[in-house]
Design an enzyme around this catalytic site. Sequence first.
Site, PDB file in Angstrom:
ATOM      1  CB  SER A  88       1.185   7.383  -3.275  1.00 27.57           C
ATOM      2  OG  SER A  88       0.445   6.432  -3.981  1.00 27.57           O
ATOM      3  CG  HIS A 102       4.239   3.999  -6.201  1.00 28.48           C
ATOM      4  ND1 HIS A 102       3.646   5.116  -6.950  1.00 28.48           N
ATOM      5  CD2 HIS A 102       3.634   3.958  -5.162  1.00 28.48           C
ATOM      6  CE1 HIS A 102       2.652   5.641  -6.069  1.00 28.48           C
ATOM      7  NE2 HIS A 102       2.755   4.942  -5.025  1.00 28.48           N
ATOM      8  CG  ASP A 148       4.115   5.057 -10.259  1.00 28.80           C
ATOM      9  OD1 ASP A 148       3.589   4.004  -9.758  1.00 28.80           O
ATOM     10  OD2 ASP A 148       4.265   6.217  -9.322  1.00 28.80           O
TER      11      ASP A 148
END
Length: 225
Positions: A119, A204, A173
């Site tokens: 991320s 995610h 995601d």
Amino acid sequence: MSVVPLERITIEPKLATDACVIWLHGLGDSGAGFSPVVPALGLGTQHSIRFIFPHAPEQAVTINAGHVMRSWYDIKSMDLLDRADMAGVLASETQVKALIAEQEALGIATDKIILAGFSQGGVMSLFTGLRYPKKLAGIMGLSCYLPAGDQLPEGLSEPNSATPILQNHGLQDEVVPFEAGMMAKEALLKANYQTQWQAYTMGHNVLPQQLTAIGRWINQCLASA
């Protein structure tokens, strides 16, 4: 100006260390979030890789109502082309570069160092790795994007123009849109980078089979270094 060393979790190998993976966490997490994944990579116990999981500094994050949390940079908006505060990105790049230099000073050549991240940490991994002035063994960006969305950073490094890059992204995601990862992939491919892309049916997060594949990629990068 001296750089304050990042606090971190370090996992040492049983064998004499000759390689290192620096793994950067996502927004609001810490190094503790990913440090448990090492056994899941399938490297066994007889490897020589040091794993470093640094903690990002704490700062206010605009999209989270200004709440203070661990963050590599402020996220200004959800605009895919303009979400990262570049002053913060550059400040964190300096700290990540200091981590790499620290490992080099300990005797690990930079071409035996892999820069990885998830991320927001993946954003920093791509940004720093693509600009790092010495050859790295590999660059990994999971569920992430480029700071400028569809544009590569300025100041690209010639020594890392052929460095293996691994990109993974979840098709569902809910935090970093799949399209953001695709934009990064297309920008890298257009510039002839050696990026390996894999989409997973997930949100995610990371999956066990994904971690196993990452472990194989790590071994390949270090074997060819």
